[in-house]
Design a protein around this motif. Structure first.
Motif, PDB file in Angstrom:
ATOM      1  N   ALA A   1       2.206   8.678  -0.168  1.00 28.03           N
ATOM      2  CA  ALA A   1       1.353   9.246  -1.283  1.00 28.03           C
ATOM      3  C   ALA A   1       1.514   8.806  -2.599  1.00 28.03           C
ATOM      4  O   ALA A   1       0.536   8.426  -3.379  1.00 28.03           O
ATOM      5  CB  ALA A   1       1.128  10.788  -1.085  1.00 28.03           C
ATOM      6  N   LEU A   2       2.941   8.870  -2.874  1.00 25.88           N
ATOM      7  CA  LEU A   2       3.457   8.863  -4.133  1.00 25.88           C
ATOM      8  C   LEU A   2       3.383   7.031  -4.256  1.00 25.88           C
ATOM      9  O   LEU A   2       3.061   6.857  -5.612  1.00 25.88           O
ATOM     10  CB  LEU A   2       4.877   9.163  -4.410  1.00 25.88           C
ATOM     11  CG  LEU A   2       5.090  10.659  -4.446  1.00 25.88           C
ATOM     12  CD1 LEU A   2       6.488  10.859  -4.347  1.00 25.88           C
ATOM     13  CD2 LEU A   2       4.382  11.239  -5.506  1.00 25.88           C
ATOM     14  N   ALA A   3       3.571   6.616  -3.256  1.00 27.11           N
ATOM     15  CA  ALA A   3       3.278   5.169  -3.643  1.00 27.11           C
ATOM     16  C   ALA A   3       1.950   4.641  -3.947  1.00 27.11           C
ATOM     17  O   ALA A   3       1.591   3.600  -4.935  1.00 27.11           O
ATOM     18  CB  ALA A   3       3.790   4.280  -2.559  1.00 27.11           C
ATOM     19  N   VAL A   4       1.044   5.359  -3.341  1.00 27.90           N
ATOM     20  CA  VAL A   4      -0.342   5.072  -3.567  1.00 27.90           C
ATOM     21  C   VAL A   4      -0.655   5.490  -5.080  1.00 27.90           C
ATOM     22  O   VAL A   4      -1.296   4.553  -5.806  1.00 27.90           O
ATOM     23  CB  VAL A   4      -1.367   5.873  -2.463  1.00 27.90           C
ATOM     24  CG1 VAL A   4      -2.967   5.750  -3.047  1.00 27.90           C
ATOM     25  CG2 VAL A   4      -1.058   5.317  -1.310  1.00 27.90           C
ATOM     26  N   ALA A   5      -0.039   6.602  -5.598  1.00 24.45           N
ATOM     27  CA  ALA A   5      -0.688   6.926  -6.968  1.00 24.45           C
ATOM     28  C   ALA A   5       0.206   5.879  -8.003  1.00 24.45           C
ATOM     29  O   ALA A   5      -0.369   5.530  -8.894  1.00 24.45           O
ATOM     30  CB  ALA A   5       0.110   8.302  -7.180  1.00 24.45           C
TER      31      ALA A   5
END
Length: 668
Positions: free
Chosen positions: A437-441
């Motif tokens: 999720a943080l990589a997507v952000a």
């Protein structure tokens, strides 16, 4: 025959850059020849390595060595698996360098770069096929020194020299650890050969010491947290295609060392698997957190390398726990996810660094907050970066999703094991999900700030797409990401062979990966998803031509400009604030003083938790502690003669008893 072709390819790559150094006056001609030699060696090496991946083949060559016995060079499925990214990026990077680091623009160091590029590729290939400590360390040190000189390509810059010096210290600290490991290995096994060893006849503490030295030596090269401190600076200051091979391939040599040596222990302790898994979870989560807080595009990608190394280690830890528990399905899922992510990360991270190099090549900056609006100007680079971004986030239908899916399935199945590794699922699955999720952000921030919106720099209209020699490697890497994502069943036989080679136990039945993971169904869903998205895009594009274009309410602004759009820093500010306990951001507010204050600005940065907060303060304290010693260095010859005489008296006093010393000195 295939093994001899691989050896020929290694030699060809090693000497490819030598003519450009020897004949500097005609460097432009020799640079093309060097790139052609690297590409030829890469093609030969790739085709010669494929038979070892697709069939049960094993080749070995013994070279007489009078000091430490015969030096063994050998190739199996596991070695061939790691040779693929070495040869692929060695060839593609040399082609990319023709346009990115040409002799016309960099006549002072292009020959040096090409020479050490070939040595780096050859050193990594020798390392992978070595089954003897001497050959392994020879390849390891060749790789380490060649990478150092590649990082110092622009040695006229202070930041570049500083980053290279830190890298050199880190890599030789790891080499010293490997020397100690091989010395202990010789005492344990009686040989320098890299071969399986029994844990039943050797003290448990010795094996734990071996494991500790392995983790330190190979962990420093792989960039595991907290041994990563050299990595962000080296990636940010090296040429972009050098950063691509550092991240995509050189880091994997540390992973190869761990995978190879941990395969030599038939039943490792459960604590070993937990240690590798915890190190992987910490590296994955903290790596992506520090990535999202970066302003420099290449430093951001460097921290994402730490994140993906953590994901690889989580797969390796799962496989080790499966061996400890006697669960072959966990071993296959863990090691297959680990190895496939090695390939996948080599592809999409190299792609992202090459795209970044394309941006830097045209805009001359890697500051994210100074970029923007490049999508219309550089469509090839934009499309390739988008593919790499989706892949690194682990989203379907690209290759990063496949390897992470294997690790997800393995972590979920580990919840029913009897070896106590069920807690790994409780920790690993949420960490892997949060990391994704943080990589997507992070990549929404990067892609939006760099390629969308309005240009934030002057002269953006003069920017053009990069030349063909730079676009071609990007297209090839993007195509590989797409093929593995859409047709993962094609890599199942390769992963089965590599997993069987890693297990290396004749009495162990290795389950087929196709029965452990539904990759066939994933392939069907991925192809259907691509078809649906493609059809929807075509339909929407046709419908958009009939929609009237009108001005929207502009809230009083007649002409918005680049200053009114979000910066990358402001986009990530919420996440940085939430995780401030780990990131510890440094915010410098603008100072407004007086009736007519001067122009000022606000900026923020996040220090590296190991280098900036621990190692550099400690080194400065040690330097201050030894400042008193400077008084002895006055530059006077008579002082140094006196120091020599004092040292001679001290050494003589240690050789003789004190009374005998003075009797011989004064009594004749």
């Amino acid at each position: 025959m295939s093994f001899r072709i691989i050896l020929f390819a290694i030699v060809l790559m090693a000497i490819s850059g030598l003519p450009g150094v020897c004949f500097a006056r005609s460097a432009i001609r020799w640079s093309r020849i060097a790139a052609a030699a690297m590409a030829t060696g890469a093609i030969l090496g790739l085709f010669a390595a494929l038979p070892f991946l697709l069939a049960e083949q094993h080749s070995q060559i013994d070279i007489p060595w009078p000091v430490a016995g015969d030096v063994v060079l050998s190739i199996d499925a596991l070695s061939a698996f790691f040779l693929i990214p070495v040869f692929l990026m060695g060839g593609l990077g040399s082609i990319y360098g023709i346009g990115y680091w040409s002799e016309e623009r960099h006549p002072e160091n292009s020959g040096k770069l090409q020479f050490f590029w070939g040595l780096l590729t050859a050193g990594m290939a020798v390392l992978v096929i070595s089954k003897h400590a001497m050959a392994f360390l020879l390849g390891w040190e060749t790789m380490a020194l060649a990478a150092y000189f590649l990082v110092t390509t622009e040695d006229n810059r202070d930041e570049c020299r500083r980053a290279a010096w830190i890298y050199l210290i880190a890599t030789h600290a790891g080499t010293l650890s490997l020397f100690a490991m091989f010395a202990l290995w010789r005492c344990v096994t009686g040989s320098f050969l890299i071969q399986p060893v029994s844990m039943a006849v050797i003290d448990h503490g010795v094996f734990n010491t071996l494991f500790f030295l392995l983790v330190i030596g190979f962990g420093l090269k792989a960039g595991i947290m907290p041994l990563h401190f050299w990595l962000p600076g080296a990636h940010a200051n090296a040429p972009s295609h050098v950063s691509a091979v550092l991240s995509g391939v050189v880091l994997k040599m540390g992973i190869y060392g761990l995978v190879r040596f941990l395969s030599l222990f038939p039943v490792p302790p459960v604590t070993w698997g937990f240690t590798i898994s915890v190190l992987g979870a910490v590296s994955a989560l903290l790596g992506v957190l520090f990535a999202i807080s970066q302003h420099d595009l290449k430093r951001l990608l460097a921290y994402h390398s730490i994140e993906n190394i953590g994901i690889i280690l989580m797969g390796l830890g799962l496989a080790m726990l499966g061996r400890s528990a006697g669960r072959p399905e966990l071993v296959v899922l863990g090691i297959s996810g680990c190895l496939l992510h090695v390939w996948n990360h080599s592809l999409f991270k190299s792609l992202l660094f090459l795209c970044t190099g394309s941006v830097v090549h045209r805009t001359h900056t890697q500051d994210i907050d100074r970029l923007g609006g490049l999508a219309k100007i550089m469509p090839w680079t934009t499309g390739a970066f988008l593919i790499g971004s989706v892949a690194i986030c682990g989203l379907p239908p690209l290759n990063g999703f496949i390897s992470e899916l294997l690790i997800y399935i393995g972590l979920l199945r580990s919840g029913i094991t009897e070896a106590g590794s069920g807690s790994l699922a409780i920790i690993g699955v949420p960490v892997l999900a949060l990391t994704g999720a943080l990589a997507v952000a992070c990549f929404v921030k990067v892609y939006g700030s760099v390629f969308l919106g309005l240009p934030r720099t002057d002269g953006a209209s003069d920017i053009q797409e990069s030349p063909f020699t730079m676009r071609a490697p990007m297209v090839i890497l993007a195509g590989c990401c797409l093929i593995i994502g859409l047709f993962p069943v094609c890599v199942i036989p390769i992963l089965n062979r590599a997993a069987a080679c890693w297990i290396a136990a004749p009495d162990t039945v290795v389950p087929n990966l196709a029965t452990a993971a539904p990759l066939g169904m994933v392939s069907i869903v991925s192809v259907a998803l691509v078809c649906i998205v493609g059809c929807a895009t075509i339909v929407l594009k046709r419908l958009s031509t009939s929609v009237p274009s009108v001005d929207t309410w502009d809230c009083g602004y007649a002409r918005p400009d680049a200053r009114m759009q979000y910066t990358a820093s402001s986009f990530a500010q919420i996440i940085v604030t939430i995780f401030g306990w780990a990131l510890r951001p440094q915010i410098h507010d603008p100072q407004l003083e007086g009736t007519f204050p001067r122009k000022t600005k606000m900026h923020s940065h996040v220090d590296d938790p190991v280098l900036d907060s621990v190692l550099l303060p400690i080194s400065k304290r040690i330097e201050r502690l030894f400042n008193w010693f400077h008084c002895f260095h006055q530059g006077l010859t008579q002082h140094y003669v006196l120091y020599i005489l004092i040292a001679m008296f001290l050494m003589l006093s240690t050789l003789l008893p004190i009374d005998d010393f003075f009797m011989r000195l004064f009594v004749r």
